[in-house]
Design an enzyme around this catalytic site. Structure first.
Site, PDB file in Angstrom:
ATOM      1  N   ASN A 482       0.819  -1.210   0.000  1.00 30.05           N
ATOM      2  CA  ASN A 482       0.000   0.000   0.000  1.00 30.05           C
ATOM      3  C   ASN A 482       0.851   1.258   0.000  1.00 30.05           C
ATOM      4  O   ASN A 482       0.332   2.359  -0.134  1.00 30.05           O
ATOM      5  CB  ASN A 482      -0.888   0.040   1.241  1.00 30.05           C
ATOM      6  CG  ASN A 482      -1.876  -1.101   1.269  1.00 30.05           C
ATOM      7  OD1 ASN A 482      -2.530  -1.365   0.284  1.00 30.05           O
ATOM      8  ND2 ASN A 482      -1.978  -1.772   2.397  1.00 30.05           N
ATOM      9  N   ASP A 483       2.136   1.092   0.193  1.00 31.84           N
ATOM     10  CA  ASP A 483       3.124   2.162   0.208  1.00 31.84           C
ATOM     11  C   ASP A 483       3.145   2.890   1.540  1.00 31.84           C
ATOM     12  O   ASP A 483       4.115   2.817   2.255  1.00 31.84           O
ATOM     13  CB  ASP A 483       2.922   3.153  -0.927  1.00 31.84           C
ATOM     14  CG  ASP A 483       4.208   3.375  -1.695  1.00 31.84           C
ATOM     15  OD1 ASP A 483       5.201   2.723  -1.356  1.00 31.84           O
ATOM     16  OD2 ASP A 483       4.222   4.180  -2.624  1.00 31.84           O
ATOM     17  N   CYS A 484       2.114   3.618   1.876  1.00 33.08           N
ATOM     18  CA  CYS A 484       2.191   4.474   3.061  1.00 33.08           C
ATOM     19  C   CYS A 484       1.362   3.961   4.227  1.00 33.08           C
ATOM     20  O   CYS A 484       1.005   4.718   5.120  1.00 33.08           O
ATOM     21  CB  CYS A 484       1.780   5.899   2.701  1.00 33.08           C
ATOM     22  SG  CYS A 484       2.905   6.674   1.535  1.00 33.08           S
TER      23      CYS A 484
END
Length: 584
Positions: A482-484
């Site tokens: 989700n990256d962050c």
């Protein structure tokens, strides 16, 4: 349609006004030297690495926007204008920008003088060609002065705008005829230089920015252009530039073409100098001679177009939907190639300083272009794998120039290793090149720690199994797919990186269902690979690990009818359930 349109036959996007909502850019270059260029000739160039080998300067977040670029000025009596509209912004009688595949053409006219600016980087050359064509459409002879302008960056783009105590004292240049050499730090510690040249004699030149612009002037009102002549300044410290002043006379209906070259040259350390204090110019002189006329420039442009023919033509669709055909046949593969070359390291939203090439990103990019240039896909896979850590983890980013992991961005991004498995699988499916699995590849680019690429894949697979949380699901680490979603990282300190700040706890609680899904998908690909190379026992182990993960996902990955996205660092569920305390 308000600002432009596609030309499918020419494979171009036509922009019909310089006043687009934001600068609309194109990418130049295919392998080593690259350029970003806007529809008003803004942007910059670099060699391989947008931070460590920045050739020309560009000012992000400036006011007005998009300042710094490949500028030309035309002066006739007291009238001054730029064929690209920027930076002078004199109203033009006509304007058109054609962004093509690896080239950009800007066409404009003012008071019956038409200008055509062509920008591109030839195949296998570290130069950007800028061909300027001027035509007199009036019935009178016209006398013009043409000024060129580029501003050189002092190589390391981060250092360039931070360490002024040093940088304002080290700029150097050398001039030979119409060629201006940017030699800053060449004597001390560099083996590379840049140059800007034109294939015609100049009446004058400038290499010092203050001399060209004048005090407190902007790019729109340089003293040299207003005065009608450069001052032959020689930079010594401060800010190095390259500007040519050329006198041009055009009879009615006459056209003239000039070729400008921005080049980058590296010399072996033992061949840095032709003689004491004189830089070795052999490569630059070859390039300058090779593109000294418009015939050779046109030939190089045709070779660039042929290059794109070979990439695009093997995979084409025919359909009634013109927009779908346009996207599949031209612009999506073009975008995939640009993304492969730069991996989001440089754009008008990414400065080229804060990151290098992404480990995960570059593996993902490969999925989109492997069928276009499989030989470069192979090279990229081996480059990425060589940055992998010995525990199977990975630096999140690496510098394309050094091909070493970027410690500033850190490691422990726990989904990254699985993408290497998927990239290798995609490459083998496309090429049948199973031999790549036997290639010896170092860890952390340390040759003594070299193992086969297959070993790298096993370690990537095991990395996830060695980093499981309380529910035997993959730990998030610094960020998951989700990256962050940094549920494992907490900070109340301004300025601490959300990516690399260590968790205040043990870091063994937050789990990601997305990494679990990625792990199972990559395991399926890895299992197929192992069966193909006749390793059934290893394939069985991989399958068993995937099935065990599937059991844990089924057991802990749902909250009643809702799927759980993750468990946070306190073990609470992050899901969509209205009854869940940890809902998003």
């Amino acid at each position: 349609m308000k600002y432009g349109h596609f030309d499918d036959k020419q494979r171009e996007y036509i922009i019909e006004t310089p006043k687009t909502p934001l600068p609309w850019i194109n990418y130049l270059g295919t392998e080593k030297m690259f350029g970003l260029i806007s529809n008003t000739a803004g942007g910059y160039n670099f060699y391989r690495d947008a931070r460590l080998r920045r050739i020309t300067r560009y000012r992000y977040n400036n006011v007005p926007r998009d300042l710094g670029g490949r500028y030309f000025y035309l002066k006739e009596n007291d009238k001054i204008w730029s064929p690209s509209w920027q930076p002078v912004k004199t109203e033009l009688d006509s304007y058109k920008c054609r962004h093509g595949l690896g080239y950009t053409i800007i066409e404009s006219e003012k008071d019956k003088i038409s200008a055509n600016l062509l920008f591109f980087i030839p195949i296998d050359e570290n130069i950007e060609i800028r061909k300027v064509s001027l035509t007199n459409n009036s019935k009178e002879t016209r006398s013009l002065k043409l000024f060129s302008f580029v501003e050189f960056c002092l190589w390391d783009a981060l250092d360039d705008f931070t360490d002024f105590q040093r940088n304002l004292n080290c700029a150097e240049a050398e001039v030979v005829g119409s060629t201006i050499y940017h030699t800053t730090e060449y004597r001390e510690r560099r083996n590379h230089y840049a140059y800007y040249t034109v294939n015609t004699p100049c009446s004058s030149i400038d290499t010092d920015r203050d001399a060209f612009l004048g005090n407190y002037n902007g790019f729109d009102t340089p003293d040299a252009v207003i005065n009608g002549e450069c001052s032959n300044s020689m930079v010594s410290g401060w800010s190095p530039i390259a500007s040519h002043c050329i006198n041009i006379e055009l009879a009615p209906g006459e056209s003239k073409e000039l070729v400008f070259l921005l080049g980058y040259v590296e010399n072996p350390k033992e061949k840095k100098f032709a003689k004491s204090g004189v830089i070795n110019k052999k490569t630059a002189e070859r390039q300058i001679a090779q593109y000294a006329n418009t015939e050779s420039v046109n030939k190089a442009l045709n070779e660039l177009k042929t290059y794109w023919d070979k990439i695009l033509l093997p995979f084409q669709i025919e359909c009634e939907d013109a927009k779908l055909a346009r996207m599949v046949n031209i612009w999506n593969p073009y975008q995939c190639m640009v993304t492969f070359n730069l991996s989001r390291s440089a754009s008008y939203f990414e400065s080229g300083i804060g990151r290098g090439m992404g480990f995960r990103d570059s593996n993902q990019d490969l999925l989109g272009f492997v069928h276009q240039i499989p030989e470069r896909a192979r090279e990229r896979i081996l480059d990425i794998a060589a940055t992998q850590l010995r525990d199977g983890g990975a630096y999140h980013q690496y510098q394309p120039l050094t091909k070493r992991g970027n410690p500033d961005a850190g490691d422990n991004f726990n989904d990254d290793p699985q993408w290497l498995i998927l990239a290798v699988g995609a490459y083998i499916r496309e090429t049948g090149d199973l031999a790549i699995l036997n290639e010896k590849v170092p860890y952390e680019n340390i040759e003594e720690f070299s193992e086969s690429l297959l070993d790298h894949l096993f370690r990537a697979h095991n990395f996830t199994l060695n980093n499981l949380g309380p529910h035997n699901l993959p730990l998030i680490g610094r960020a998951d797919w989700n990256d962050c979603l940094n549920l494992n990282c907490f900070s109340e300190e301004p300025g601490e990186s959300f990516q690399t700040t260590a968790n205040k706890g043990d870091g063994k609680t937050a789990e990601s269902l997305m990494i679990a899904g990625l792990f199972m998908y990559a395991a399926k690909e890895f299992e197929a690979m192992l069966k193909t190379i006749d390793k059934p026992k290893d394939a069985e182990k991989i399958n068993n690990a995937a099935e065990e993960m599937r059991k844990n996902v089924n057991l802990h990955g749902k909250d009643k009818e809702w799927f759980i996205r993750a468990y946070d660092a306190f073990g609470k569920k992050i899901s969509s359930s209205e009854n869940d305390e940890g809902k998003i």
